[in-house]
Design an enzyme around this catalytic site. Sequence first.
Site, short mmCIF file in Angstrom:
data_model
loop_
_atom_site.label_atom_id
_atom_site.label_comp_id
_atom_site.label_asym_id
_atom_site.label_seq_id
_atom_site.Cartn_x
_atom_site.Cartn_y
_atom_site.Cartn_z
N CYS A 107 -65.52 1.45 -51.11
CA CYS A 107 -65.45 2.38 -52.32
C CYS A 107 -63.99 2.05 -52.76
CB CYS A 107 -65.61 3.69 -51.98
SG CYS A 107 -65.34 5.08 -53.23
N CYS B 14 -66.61 -0.59 -59.10
CA CYS B 14 -67.29 0.45 -58.49
C CYS B 14 -68.34 0.01 -57.63
CB CYS B 14 -67.81 1.60 -59.54
SG CYS B 14 -68.58 2.94 -58.79
N1 DGL Z 1 -65.29 4.16 -56.69
C1 DGL Z 1 -66.52 4.40 -56.53
C2 DGL Z 1 -67.09 3.25 -55.63
O1 DGL Z 1 -66.40 2.23 -55.61
C3 DGL Z 1 -67.47 5.41 -56.36
C4 DGL Z 1 -66.78 6.85 -56.29
C5 DGL Z 1 -67.63 8.00 -56.67
O2 DGL Z 1 -67.92 8.13 -57.94
O3 DGL Z 1 -68.38 8.44 -56.03
O4 DGL Z 1 -68.04 3.33 -55.16
#
Ligand code: DGL
Length: 257
Positions: A186, A77
């Site tokens: 993301c 993430c």
């Molecule tokens: N998947 C996450 C990232 O790579 C974030 C998504 C979220 O929770 O806003 O930033």
Amino acid sequence: MDQMNRQAPIGMFDSGVGGISVLREAVRLLPHERFLFYGDTAHAPYGTKDKAEVLRLSRQVVETLLARGAKAIVIACNTATSAAAAALRAQYPDLPIIGMEPALKPAQKLHRDGIVLSLATPGTIAGEKYAHLYSLYGEGVVSLPCPGLMEFVERGELGGECLNAYLDRLFAPYRGGKVEAIVLGCTHYVFLKSAVARFFPQVPLIDGNEGTVRQLKRRLEERGLLAPEEAIGGTELISSGGNAEIMRTLLQAPENA
Ligand code: DGL
């Protein structure tokens, strides 16, 4: 390192299902490893929460993964990496902790006289880590915070009218321009490649997933923590929000879904 540690699982987490796009890559490149993936769906999204809250949530998840015997942690993430990686590394100096960042560096290689669109959460784009990255590789980069976009992926909605309307609004100012690359900063957005490609069919879409897994492999190698060749790998999916079913579907989805 003894055999026990080498055979321990790799803990991986995200705010939800997005990190499954990293897991998919990890399973491909490290077939002998066991992965324990934690999607913190009950607390998603991370990208619109403040840094202290994302750090608190990330700490909780890491504690759970360590209690389950994880030999390394992958923060699958970008938002949690930005908010929590430094603090987690300080707290667990002996634990390999691999984070992620929007792939501005590889995208910069494609930049000539046009623009690079960088899509990420508001939290990632507002963070110090991104500001530093931007100062190094931000030439021609237009940063687009995308509140609400990860929610489509959480619902398993990888196409359709509402998603197209969201992307149409997001991309409208750039459609006539010379877009040289699009960074999917993301891990959720990696599942939206087909949807994004409809707007920019010829433009390379760049994510940091493969680079992250290669970094994980290097870190495990250095520490003698890679699973032995004869080990049988596998995945276990945990969700704080009870949507492990969508996770399993995404794990099986074709690369460009
Ligand atoms: N998947 C996450 C990232 O790579 C974030 C998504 C979220 O929770 O806003 O930033």
